[in-house]
Scaffold this motif. Structure first.
Motif, PDB file in Angstrom:
ATOM      1  N   GLY A  14     108.335  76.732 140.949  1.00  0.00           N
ATOM      2  CA  GLY A  14     107.860  75.640 140.066  1.00  0.00           C
ATOM      3  C   GLY A  14     106.297  75.448 140.148  1.00  0.00           C
ATOM      4  O   GLY A  14     105.880  75.387 138.914  1.00  0.00           O
ATOM      5  N   LEU A  15     105.349  75.675 141.057  1.00  0.00           N
ATOM      6  CA  LEU A  15     104.052  75.690 140.869  1.00  0.00           C
ATOM      7  C   LEU A  15     103.589  76.832 139.879  1.00  0.00           C
ATOM      8  O   LEU A  15     102.700  76.451 139.143  1.00  0.00           O
ATOM      9  N   LEU A  16     104.242  78.148 139.901  1.00  0.00           N
ATOM     10  CA  LEU A  16     103.839  79.099 139.015  1.00  0.00           C
ATOM     11  C   LEU A  16     104.219  78.459 137.451  1.00  0.00           C
ATOM     12  O   LEU A  16     103.524  78.916 136.484  1.00  0.00           O
ATOM     13  N   ALA A  17     105.278  77.922 137.353  1.00  0.00           N
ATOM     14  CA  ALA A  17     105.837  77.504 135.850  1.00  0.00           C
ATOM     15  C   ALA A  17     104.725  76.603 135.506  1.00  0.00           C
ATOM     16  O   ALA A  17     104.306  76.228 134.420  1.00  0.00           O
ATOM     17  N   VAL A  18     104.493  75.425 136.219  1.00  0.00           N
ATOM     18  CA  VAL A  18     103.637  74.534 136.001  1.00  0.00           C
ATOM     19  C   VAL A  18     102.147  75.001 135.629  1.00  0.00           C
ATOM     20  O   VAL A  18     101.336  74.582 134.519  1.00  0.00           O
ATOM     21  N   ALA A  19     101.680  75.821 136.512  1.00  0.00           N
ATOM     22  CA  ALA A  19     100.314  76.446 136.163  1.00  0.00           C
ATOM     23  C   ALA A  19     100.337  77.243 134.737  1.00  0.00           C
ATOM     24  O   ALA A  19      99.409  77.092 134.086  1.00  0.00           O
ATOM     25  N   ALA A  20     101.549  77.971 134.526  1.00  0.00           N
ATOM     26  CA  ALA A  20     101.471  78.652 133.170  1.00  0.00           C
ATOM     27  C   ALA A  20     101.742  77.814 132.022  1.00  0.00           C
ATOM     28  O   ALA A  20     100.972  77.883 131.047  1.00  0.00           O
ATOM     29  N   GLY A  21     102.438  76.708 132.351  1.00  0.00           N
ATOM     30  CA  GLY A  21     102.308  75.882 131.248  1.00  0.00           C
ATOM     31  C   GLY A  21     101.175  75.054 131.066  1.00  0.00           C
ATOM     32  O   GLY A  21     100.903  74.966 129.791  1.00  0.00           O
ATOM     33  N   LEU A  22     100.436  74.793 132.069  1.00  0.00           N
ATOM     34  CA  LEU A  22      99.128  74.113 131.717  1.00  0.00           C
ATOM     35  C   LEU A  22      98.175  75.119 131.312  1.00  0.00           C
ATOM     36  O   LEU A  22      97.329  74.921 130.304  1.00  0.00           O
ATOM     37  N   TRP A  23      98.211  76.373 131.308  1.00  0.00           N
ATOM     38  CA  TRP A  23      97.461  77.371 130.880  1.00  0.00           C
ATOM     39  C   TRP A  23      97.760  77.600 129.728  1.00  0.00           C
ATOM     40  O   TRP A  23      96.695  77.683 128.523  1.00  0.00           O
ATOM     41  N   LEU A  25      98.978  75.556 127.476  1.00  0.00           N
ATOM     42  CA  LEU A  25      98.705  74.179 126.854  1.00  0.00           C
ATOM     43  C   LEU A  25      97.170  74.290 126.674  1.00  0.00           C
ATOM     44  O   LEU A  25      96.676  73.992 125.491  1.00  0.00           O
ATOM     45  N   ARG A  26      96.449  74.838 127.594  1.00  0.00           N
ATOM     46  CA  ARG A  26      94.863  74.703 127.473  1.00  0.00           C
ATOM     47  C   ARG A  26      94.456  75.636 126.373  1.00  0.00           C
ATOM     48  O   ARG A  26      93.523  75.625 125.463  1.00  0.00           O
ATOM     49  N   ALA A  27      95.383  76.945 126.385  1.00  0.00           N
ATOM     50  CA  ALA A  27      94.939  78.005 125.272  1.00  0.00           C
ATOM     51  C   ALA A  27      95.586  77.579 123.873  1.00  0.00           C
ATOM     52  O   ALA A  27      95.280  78.454 123.057  1.00  0.00           O
ATOM     53  N   GLY A  28      96.356  76.628 123.795  1.00  0.00           N
ATOM     54  CA  GLY A  28      96.705  76.241 122.442  1.00  0.00           C
ATOM     55  C   GLY A  28      97.995  77.223 121.948  1.00  0.00           C
ATOM     56  O   GLY A  28      97.698  77.725 120.865  1.00  0.00           O
ATOM     57  N   ALA A  29      98.699  77.620 122.715  1.00  0.00           N
ATOM     58  CA  ALA A  29      99.639  78.594 122.460  1.00  0.00           C
ATOM     59  C   ALA A  29     100.625  78.223 121.363  1.00  0.00           C
ATOM     60  O   ALA A  29     100.986  77.197 121.300  1.00  0.00           O
ATOM     61  N   GLY A  30     100.821  79.185 120.300  1.00  0.00           N
ATOM     62  CA  GLY A  30     102.238  79.299 119.623  1.00  0.00           C
ATOM     63  C   GLY A  30     102.040  78.572 118.316  1.00  0.00           C
ATOM     64  O   GLY A  30     101.179  77.700 117.970  1.00  0.00           O
ATOM     65  N   PHE A  31     102.947  78.764 117.409  1.00  0.00           N
ATOM     66  CA  PHE A  31     103.353  78.173 116.325  1.00  0.00           C
ATOM     67  C   PHE A  31     104.751  77.817 116.013  1.00  0.00           C
ATOM     68  O   PHE A  31     105.389  78.402 116.965  1.00  0.00           O
ATOM     69  N   GLY A  32     105.054  76.815 115.525  1.00  0.00           N
ATOM     70  CA  GLY A  32     106.488  76.234 115.376  1.00  0.00           C
ATOM     71  C   GLY A  32     106.927  76.072 116.529  1.00  0.00           C
ATOM     72  O   GLY A  32     106.504  74.996 117.292  1.00  0.00           O
ATOM     73  N   ALA A  33     108.170  76.351 116.905  1.00  0.00           N
ATOM     74  CA  ALA A  33     109.069  75.843 118.166  1.00  0.00           C
ATOM     75  C   ALA A  33     108.302  76.260 119.404  1.00  0.00           C
ATOM     76  O   ALA A  33     108.379  75.851 120.451  1.00  0.00           O
ATOM     77  N   ALA A  34     107.569  77.577 119.285  1.00  0.00           N
ATOM     78  CA  ALA A  34     106.638  77.875 120.344  1.00  0.00           C
ATOM     79  C   ALA A  34     105.647  77.076 120.820  1.00  0.00           C
ATOM     80  O   ALA A  34     105.001  77.170 122.045  1.00  0.00           O
ATOM     81  N   ARG A  35     105.193  76.096 120.140  1.00  0.00           N
ATOM     82  CA  ARG A  35     104.337  75.030 120.733  1.00  0.00           C
ATOM     83  C   ARG A  35     104.817  74.061 121.737  1.00  0.00           C
ATOM     84  O   ARG A  35     104.131  73.415 122.376  1.00  0.00           O
ATOM     85  N   ALA A  36     106.263  74.306 121.835  1.00  0.00           N
ATOM     86  CA  ALA A  36     106.981  73.409 122.840  1.00  0.00           C
ATOM     87  C   ALA A  36     107.068  74.046 124.194  1.00  0.00           C
ATOM     88  O   ALA A  36     107.129  73.409 125.387  1.00  0.00           O
ATOM     89  N   PRO A  38     104.736  75.344 126.386  1.00  0.00           N
ATOM     90  CA  PRO A  38     104.216  74.898 127.348  1.00  0.00           C
ATOM     91  C   PRO A  38     104.667  73.509 128.034  1.00  0.00           C
ATOM     92  O   PRO A  38     104.552  73.468 129.351  1.00  0.00           O
ATOM     93  N   TYR A  39     104.951  72.802 127.401  1.00  0.00           N
ATOM     94  CA  TYR A  39     105.796  71.425 127.878  1.00  0.00           C
ATOM     95  C   TYR A  39     107.035  71.842 128.657  1.00  0.00           C
ATOM     96  O   TYR A  39     107.558  71.299 129.432  1.00  0.00           O
ATOM     97  N   VAL A  40     107.744  72.888 128.064  1.00  0.00           N
ATOM     98  CA  VAL A  40     108.870  73.345 128.696  1.00  0.00           C
ATOM     99  C   VAL A  40     108.707  73.675 129.976  1.00  0.00           C
ATOM    100  O   VAL A  40     109.226  73.574 131.099  1.00  0.00           O
ATOM    101  N   CYS A  41     107.538  74.643 130.203  1.00  0.00           N
ATOM    102  CA  CYS A  41     107.363  75.283 131.366  1.00  0.00           C
ATOM    103  C   CYS A  41     106.887  74.233 132.324  1.00  0.00           C
ATOM    104  O   CYS A  41     107.094  74.433 133.630  1.00  0.00           O
ATOM    105  N   ILE A  42     106.096  73.001 131.910  1.00  0.00           N
ATOM    106  CA  ILE A  42     105.946  72.139 132.833  1.00  0.00           C
ATOM    107  C   ILE A  42     107.021  71.416 133.321  1.00  0.00           C
ATOM    108  O   ILE A  42     107.164  71.180 134.516  1.00  0.00           O
ATOM    109  N   GLY A  43     107.791  71.047 132.618  1.00  0.00           N
ATOM    110  CA  GLY A  43     108.974  70.274 132.840  1.00  0.00           C
ATOM    111  C   GLY A  43     109.887  70.910 133.947  1.00  0.00           C
ATOM    112  O   GLY A  43     110.301  70.378 135.022  1.00  0.00           O
TER     113      GLY A  43
END
Length: 142
Positions: A14-23, A25-36, A38-43
């Motif tokens: 859980g901590l790893l997934a939250v950290a990956a999601g925040l990373w 999110l900060r990196a501004g990852a993805g186009f289209g559906a991949a924009r979601a 970071p939020y999925v990782c955090i959730g």
């Protein structure tokens, strides 16, 4: 693997997934559906962390009191409590059927993106078909 080991693994994942999601999110990852993503990782990370931490804290709270631990185990396995839980789940499922139907209709009338409506329809049909399958399976057993 012991139950506590699974819970520690859930906390760490859980901590790893939250950290990956925040990373992400900060990196501004993805186009289209991949924009979601970071939020999925955090959730998912928050869910895993909460489940694991809650179980670890509950186990720690009853560790010093074997009588309390025994009483909680009896209550969890009690037929009356199981019947109450199953009946509550059944009522919630009945309500969910109508709520999701209304929500799908509302989304269609609001002209929400087709992919979102189709995903909701697929999830709804999966739940309904699994209910029919389980009912058929239980009728054969009983």
């Amino acid at each position: 693997m012991k139950k506590n080991a699974w819970n520690v693994l859930f906390v760490l994942l859980g901590l790893l997934a939250v950290a990956a999601g925040l990373w992400l999110l900060r990196a501004g990852a993805g186009f289209g559906a991949a924009r979601a993503l970071p939020y999925v990782c955090i959730g998912v990370g928050c869910g895993l962390f909460g489940q694991g931490a809650g179980e670890l804290l509950a186990a720690r709270a009853v560790r010093g009191d074997p009588a309390l631990q025994r009483r909680l185990e009896v209550e969890r396995a009690d037929e009356r409590n199981r019947a109450i839980s199953d009946r509550a789940k059944g009522r919630a499922f009945d309500r969910m059927t109508f709520v999701y139907s209304a929500l799908m209709l509302t989304f269609a009338l609001m002209e929400v993106e087709l992919a979102a409506v189709l995903l909701l329809v697929a999830a709804y049909l999966f739940v309904e078909f699994s209910a029919v399958y389980d009912r058929c399976k239980l009728e054969k057993e009983m």
